[in-house]
Motif scaffolding. Structure first.
Motif, PDB file in Angstrom:
ATOM      1  N   GLY A 155     -10.213 -37.952  24.157  1.00  0.00           N
ATOM      2  CA  GLY A 155      -9.778 -36.955  23.203  1.00  0.00           C
ATOM      3  C   GLY A 155      -8.729 -36.335  23.840  1.00  0.00           C
ATOM      4  N   GLU A 156      -7.782 -36.701  24.598  1.00  0.00           N
ATOM      5  CA  GLU A 156      -6.408 -36.112  24.922  1.00  0.00           C
ATOM      6  C   GLU A 156      -5.347 -35.819  23.885  1.00  0.00           C
ATOM      7  OE1 GLU A 156      -5.989 -37.592  29.539  1.00  0.00           O
ATOM      8  OE2 GLU A 156      -5.197 -38.843  27.995  1.00  0.00           O
ATOM      9  N   LYS A 157      -5.666 -36.558  22.607  1.00  0.00           N
ATOM     10  CA  LYS A 157      -4.752 -36.206  21.593  1.00  0.00           C
ATOM     11  C   LYS A 157      -5.489 -35.004  20.694  1.00  0.00           C
ATOM     12  CE  LYS A 157      -2.398 -40.580  21.706  1.00  0.00           C
ATOM     13  NZ  LYS A 157      -1.961 -42.060  20.950  1.00  0.00           N
ATOM     14  N   ASN A 158      -6.583 -34.691  21.029  1.00  0.00           N
ATOM     15  CA  ASN A 158      -7.331 -33.695  20.167  1.00  0.00           C
ATOM     16  C   ASN A 158      -6.752 -32.223  20.526  1.00  0.00           C
ATOM     17  OD1 ASN A 158      -9.228 -32.608  18.619  1.00  0.00           O
ATOM     18  ND2 ASN A 158     -10.854 -32.656  20.089  1.00  0.00           N
ATOM     19  N   HIS A 159      -5.937 -31.920  19.880  1.00  0.00           N
ATOM     20  CA  HIS A 159      -5.228 -30.448  20.016  1.00  0.00           C
ATOM     21  C   HIS A 159      -4.349 -30.491  18.964  1.00  0.00           C
ATOM     22  CE1 HIS A 159      -1.059 -32.510  21.204  1.00  0.00           C
ATOM     23  NE2 HIS A 159      -2.184 -33.416  21.919  1.00  0.00           N
ATOM     24  N   LYS A 160      -3.833 -29.008  18.873  1.00  0.00           N
ATOM     25  CA  LYS A 160      -2.961 -28.702  17.606  1.00  0.00           C
ATOM     26  C   LYS A 160      -1.371 -28.690  18.117  1.00  0.00           C
ATOM     27  CE  LYS A 160      -6.340 -26.242  15.162  1.00  0.00           C
ATOM     28  NZ  LYS A 160      -7.037 -25.245  14.713  1.00  0.00           N
ATOM     29  N   VAL A 161      -1.037 -28.978  19.250  1.00  0.00           N
ATOM     30  CA  VAL A 161       0.285 -28.844  19.708  1.00  0.00           C
ATOM     31  C   VAL A 161       1.178 -29.619  19.048  1.00  0.00           C
ATOM     32  CG1 VAL A 161       1.819 -29.289  21.841  1.00  0.00           C
ATOM     33  CG2 VAL A 161      -0.421 -28.236  22.266  1.00  0.00           C
ATOM     34  N   ARG A 162       2.161 -29.212  18.521  1.00  0.00           N
ATOM     35  CA  ARG A 162       3.223 -29.910  17.695  1.00  0.00           C
ATOM     36  C   ARG A 162       4.740 -29.789  18.362  1.00  0.00           C
ATOM     37  NH1 ARG A 162       6.468 -27.050  14.012  1.00  0.00           N
ATOM     38  NH2 ARG A 162       6.194 -24.756  14.227  1.00  0.00           N
ATOM     39  N   LEU A 163       4.888 -28.942  19.178  1.00  0.00           N
ATOM     40  CA  LEU A 163       6.486 -28.821  19.792  1.00  0.00           C
ATOM     41  C   LEU A 163       6.238 -28.517  21.268  1.00  0.00           C
ATOM     42  CD1 LEU A 163       8.182 -26.274  17.461  1.00  0.00           C
ATOM     43  CD2 LEU A 163       8.466 -28.809  17.554  1.00  0.00           C
ATOM     44  N   ALA A 164       6.874 -29.152  22.175  1.00  0.00           N
ATOM     45  CA  ALA A 164       6.982 -28.894  23.621  1.00  0.00           C
ATOM     46  C   ALA A 164       8.444 -28.688  23.972  1.00  0.00           C
ATOM     47  CB  ALA A 164       6.538 -30.084  24.283  1.00  0.00           C
ATOM     48  N   VAL A 165       8.795 -27.417  24.352  1.00  0.00           N
ATOM     49  CA  VAL A 165      10.183 -26.837  24.403  1.00  0.00           C
ATOM     50  C   VAL A 165      10.540 -26.890  26.027  1.00  0.00           C
ATOM     51  CG1 VAL A 165      11.989 -25.118  24.113  1.00  0.00           C
ATOM     52  CG2 VAL A 165      10.051 -25.742  22.317  1.00  0.00           C
ATOM     53  N   GLY A 166      11.597 -27.309  26.339  1.00  0.00           N
ATOM     54  CA  GLY A 166      11.834 -27.279  27.990  1.00  0.00           C
ATOM     55  C   GLY A 166      13.014 -28.057  28.311  1.00  0.00           C
ATOM     56  N   ASN A 167      13.112 -28.151  29.668  1.00  0.00           N
ATOM     57  CA  ASN A 167      14.187 -29.400  30.114  1.00  0.00           C
ATOM     58  C   ASN A 167      13.658 -29.928  31.420  1.00  0.00           C
ATOM     59  OD1 ASN A 167      14.181 -27.282  32.313  1.00  0.00           O
ATOM     60  ND2 ASN A 167      15.646 -25.981  31.013  1.00  0.00           N
ATOM     61  N   GLY A 168      14.325 -30.982  31.750  1.00  0.00           N
ATOM     62  CA  GLY A 168      14.230 -31.747  32.862  1.00  0.00           C
ATOM     63  C   GLY A 168      13.061 -33.097  32.862  1.00  0.00           C
ATOM     64  N   VAL A 169      12.717 -33.138  31.874  1.00  0.00           N
ATOM     65  CA  VAL A 169      11.836 -34.478  31.707  1.00  0.00           C
ATOM     66  C   VAL A 169      12.394 -35.746  31.623  1.00  0.00           C
ATOM     67  CG1 VAL A 169      11.545 -34.384  29.347  1.00  0.00           C
ATOM     68  CG2 VAL A 169       9.815 -35.282  30.597  1.00  0.00           C
ATOM     69  N   ARG A 170      12.205 -36.693  32.594  1.00  0.00           N
ATOM     70  CA  ARG A 170      12.460 -37.836  33.071  1.00  0.00           C
ATOM     71  C   ARG A 170      12.232 -38.690  31.623  1.00  0.00           C
ATOM     72  NH1 ARG A 170      10.262 -38.651  37.746  1.00  0.00           N
ATOM     73  NH2 ARG A 170       9.147 -40.583  36.873  1.00  0.00           N
ATOM     74  N   ASN A 171      13.154 -39.789  31.260  1.00  0.00           N
ATOM     75  CA  ASN A 171      12.822 -40.652  30.116  1.00  0.00           C
ATOM     76  C   ASN A 171      11.447 -41.399  30.304  1.00  0.00           C
ATOM     77  OD1 ASN A 171      15.396 -40.081  29.779  1.00  0.00           O
ATOM     78  ND2 ASN A 171      16.189 -42.173  29.641  1.00  0.00           N
ATOM     79  N   ASP A 172      10.926 -42.042  31.458  1.00  0.00           N
ATOM     80  CA  ASP A 172       9.607 -42.526  31.390  1.00  0.00           C
ATOM     81  C   ASP A 172       8.767 -41.758  31.159  1.00  0.00           C
ATOM     82  OD1 ASP A 172      10.606 -41.369  33.981  1.00  0.00           O
ATOM     83  OD2 ASP A 172       9.208 -42.712  34.902  1.00  0.00           O
ATOM     84  N   VAL A 173       8.544 -40.684  31.831  1.00  0.00           N
ATOM     85  CA  VAL A 173       7.715 -39.554  31.488  1.00  0.00           C
ATOM     86  C   VAL A 173       7.621 -39.002  30.147  1.00  0.00           C
ATOM     87  CG1 VAL A 173       6.886 -37.191  32.345  1.00  0.00           C
ATOM     88  CG2 VAL A 173       7.765 -38.711  33.974  1.00  0.00           C
ATOM     89  N   TRP A 174       8.905 -39.005  29.846  1.00  0.00           N
ATOM     90  CA  TRP A 174       8.875 -38.555  28.079  1.00  0.00           C
ATOM     91  C   TRP A 174       8.164 -39.352  27.479  1.00  0.00           C
ATOM     92  CZ3 TRP A 174      13.976 -36.192  26.109  1.00  0.00           C
ATOM     93  CH2 TRP A 174      13.978 -35.657  24.795  1.00  0.00           C
ATOM     94  N   ARG A 175       8.249 -40.885  27.430  1.00  0.00           N
ATOM     95  CA  ARG A 175       7.722 -41.742  26.788  1.00  0.00           C
ATOM     96  C   ARG A 175       6.086 -41.919  26.843  1.00  0.00           C
ATOM     97  NH1 ARG A 175      12.622 -44.573  27.933  1.00  0.00           N
ATOM     98  NH2 ARG A 175      13.645 -44.985  26.177  1.00  0.00           N
ATOM     99  N   GLU A 176       5.831 -41.749  28.326  1.00  0.00           N
ATOM    100  CA  GLU A 176       4.294 -41.717  28.551  1.00  0.00           C
ATOM    101  C   GLU A 176       3.671 -40.379  27.892  1.00  0.00           C
ATOM    102  OE1 GLU A 176       1.368 -41.729  32.355  1.00  0.00           O
ATOM    103  OE2 GLU A 176       3.449 -41.786  33.067  1.00  0.00           O
ATOM    104  N   PHE A 177       4.371 -39.170  28.037  1.00  0.00           N
ATOM    105  CA  PHE A 177       3.685 -38.027  27.639  1.00  0.00           C
ATOM    106  C   PHE A 177       3.259 -38.356  25.753  1.00  0.00           C
ATOM    107  CE2 PHE A 177       3.850 -33.802  25.749  1.00  0.00           C
ATOM    108  CZ  PHE A 177       3.321 -33.006  26.820  1.00  0.00           C
ATOM    109  N   LEU A 178       4.260 -38.820  25.198  1.00  0.00           N
ATOM    110  CA  LEU A 178       4.455 -38.874  23.802  1.00  0.00           C
ATOM    111  C   LEU A 178       3.072 -40.304  23.662  1.00  0.00           C
ATOM    112  CD1 LEU A 178       7.919 -38.989  22.423  1.00  0.00           C
ATOM    113  CD2 LEU A 178       6.206 -37.219  22.479  1.00  0.00           C
TER     114      LEU A 178
END
Length: 631
Positions: free
Chosen positions: A338-361
């Motif tokens: 249930g890790e996708k069971n949330h209402k978060v739609r925007l994540a605002v910030g800086n400094g995320v690496r490409n591989d982490v970005w993809r894994e996060f999504l």
């Protein structure tokens, strides 16, 4: 018998219609092919222009509207709407307004504060940080946010550089106060968020808040006459030396507060802030952004990877703030159902690496990652409004018209911009890394640093492309690709980033050379696989006939440096390499890293589990690379 078509004849389209339809479709395909980001760019540019026009209208009407003005208006308009939620307790807009009034009344009665006086704030994330900040702002004071991670010498330097009349300290930071109190300037009045005090000559605030009136203070105290007047000092390590107090004006707060709105957040959103409030991302973009929207903020004392998503579900969070490390910590947590069971739609910030970005999504669902770039004291900002993975933002002709900037050639050996035979700087080609500089003008001013004119002057580049032009030197190397997306490449000078914080190498080396067995220290950052930024490393030269005392070394760095600035690796050398201009040579050391298989010099590792520096063996090196040892 007549047919249906005879009774009701179909209208015949004009002869030019098919051609027009083909032309429109052709234009659509050409736009998609040659200008794929046209509509996204236009929407973003219109938002920027709308906000700018609104501020210009205020100016033409002779009104100066600040973020504090907007908050007080919201406290009247929506008094019962939650503004802050902290540890399950709801603080409405009216609650925050009235408590900040009480704090303003306390200082009005007990301290001779004048409009424009500075008050330093040493507090962690809690509602009273905001109450004190707003209360002092209502008195027209400049509030200096102190980083609660820094210690002794650095902290005393920060206090003295902003010349405060008062220092307000949180109840959980009394240990830090005890360390600096004996050396604190005698003319600084100290107040603590407690009802009683064991410290001599230290005032208590909580007991006085309870007894104070919540009536508003006189309007003339908080009324701003100029958007360019200073309202905050936020400390940054910049490119060299001890932290510097960046001057933050009303104008900069307004620009920062518009960030969430520009990315598409609304008044219905609930924003989750886990970053420290002394940071401009949390205070300006986060709290300021909530006020700009009239939204609700969930404030966390300290970031917790294990509690993050359960907090998001509990409070129905829709917008989160991040730094690159935060996203990596979340991705490193054990996978749960249930890790996708949330209402978060925007994540605002800086400094995320490409591989982490993809894994996060992939792992946490269809969240729009809103990456941006902006220095605390800078006059330029980029926003990745298209969601292009890895990019910090995007530019075009119109954006550069309003916010002129360039990427220029940089000499890494001499550590300075390259100038041609005529003395002018040269722009890099697309795809090449260049130093980001931003033009300083009336619309995009640089306000500098408090207490030291020399630091302000050092951040400016003069006569870059022509006589009398002036640019802000960001200290960041960036790359612009052929589609006009911008990518962060590296920091220049004597600074690197670790754990989301800037680490000034000169500050670290100054602490190390205080030890009586150290002759010289050369501090730099080294890359560690699967980690954001660079980990600190120190190359050491020992004094003649002296030996390395690892116990003393550990005690020195943890006492005088914040945890993120303590060097993780030590390298003991016989001789310090220098450049042709006698600066310490770092490039080869950075390239060699901390591999004991290729480096013959003795290497040591800061083992937090043992609270000591230990010999860095090949086995230990492998465990660090594989992630078995947490850094």
């Amino acid at each position: 018998m007549r047919g249906w078509d005879d009774l009701y004849p179909l209208p015949v389209p004009p002869s030019w219609a098919p051609g027009a339809a083909v032309g429109i479709l052709s234009l659509h395909f050409i736009q998609k092919l040659l200008f794929p980001y046209f509509w996204a760019d236009l929407r973003y540019l219109l938002k920027v222009l709308t906000y700018g026009l609104r501020m210009e209208m205020y100016r033409l009407q002779g009104r100066v509207v600040t973020v504090l003005d907007k908050f007080m208006k919201l406290a009247e308009k929506q008094p019962h709407k939650p503004f802050l939620i902290y540890e399950g307790t709801v603080h409405t807009y009216r609650d925050v307004d009235r408590r900040s009034n009480r704090i303003a009344q306390v200082f009005l009665q007990h301290e001779a504060l004048k409009k424009g006086d500075t008050v330093a704030l040493l507090m962690g994330n809690e509602p009273d940080f905001i109450h004190v900040w707003f209360g002092l702002a209502k008195l027209g004071c400049v509030v200096a946010f102190l980083n609660f991670n820094i210690r002794l010498r650095s902290l005393l330097h920060c206090v003295s550089s902003c010349e405060p009349k008062i220092l307000v300290v949180g109840a959980d930071l009394l240990g830090t106060l005890e360390e600096i109190l004996p050396k604190l300037q005698k003319d600084v009045s100290v107040w603590i968020m407690a009802k009683d005090s064991t410290f001599p000559s230290v005032h208590t605030l909580l007991d006085k808040i309870e007894a104070a009136s919540d009536d508003p203070v006189p309007v003339h105290r908080c009324c701003a006459n100029n958007l360019k007047s200073a309202v905050l000092y936020i400390f940054t390590s910049g490119t060299t030396g001890l932290p510097k107090a960046a001057v933050i004006s009303h104008l900069q707060i307004l620009k920062g507060a518009a960030g969430l709105w520009a990315f598409g957040a609304t008044s219905e959103d609930i924003i989750y802030i886990t970053l420290p409030l002394y940071h401009s991302a949390a205070s300006l973009l986060g709290i300021g952004g909530c006020i700009e929207l009239g939204a609700t903020c969930v404030l966390k004392k300290k970031f917790s990877a294990s509690q993050f998503w359960s907090d998001c579900r509990r409070y129905n969070v829709t917008v989160i703030q991040y730094i690159g490390e935060l996203c990596r910590y979340l991705c490193n947590q054990p996978v749960k159902e249930g890790e996708k069971n949330h209402k978060v739609r925007l994540a605002v910030g800086n400094g995320v690496r490409n591989d982490v970005w993809r894994e996060f999504l992939d792992r946490f669902g269809a969240i729009k990652i809103c990456e941006f770039y902006g220095a605390t004291e800078g006059n330029i900002c980029f926003m990745n409004h298209t969601g292009k993975i890895g990019s910090v933002g995007r530019t075009n002709f119109f954006y550069k018209l309003f916010f002129p900037f360039d990427l220029i050639k940089y000499d890494f050996q001499k550590d300075e911009p390259i100038r041609n035979k005529h003395g002018w700087c040269e722009k890099v080609k697309k795809g090449e890394a260049g130093l980001l500089i931003s033009k300083v003008n009336a619309k995009n001013p640089f306000f500098g640093y408090a207490g030291n004119k020399r630091h302000t002057e050092k951040k400016l580049l003069c006569e870059v492309f022509k006589k009398q032009d002036l640019y802000f030197n960001t200290g960041d190397l960036m790359v612009q690709d052929h589609d006009n997306f911008l990518y962060f490449w590296d920091r220049i000078g004597d600074t690197f980033r670790w754990k989301g914080e800037n680490v000034a190498t000169t500050e670290v080396s100054d602490v190390i050379v205080m030890l009586d067995f150290i002759q010289e220290a050369n501090v730099y950052g080294v890359s560690v696989p699967d980690h954001e930024g660079k980990a600190g490393m120190a190359s050491l030269i020992l004094k003649q006939n002296a030996s390395l005392d690892l116990e003393q070394m550990y005690k020195q760095v943890v006492t005088y440096l914040p945890s993120y600035a303590c060097p993780l690796f030590l390298r003991v050398q016989e001789k310090m390499e220098v450049t042709g201009t006698f600066k310490q040579q770092k490039f080869r050391l950075v390239d060699e890293g901390f591999n004991p298989s290729t480096i013959t010099d003795p290497l040591y590792f800061l083992d937090n589990s043992k609270k000591a520096y230990v010999l860095l063996t090949k086995e230990l090196h492998e465990m660090i690379l594989s992630g078995k040892i947490k850094l």
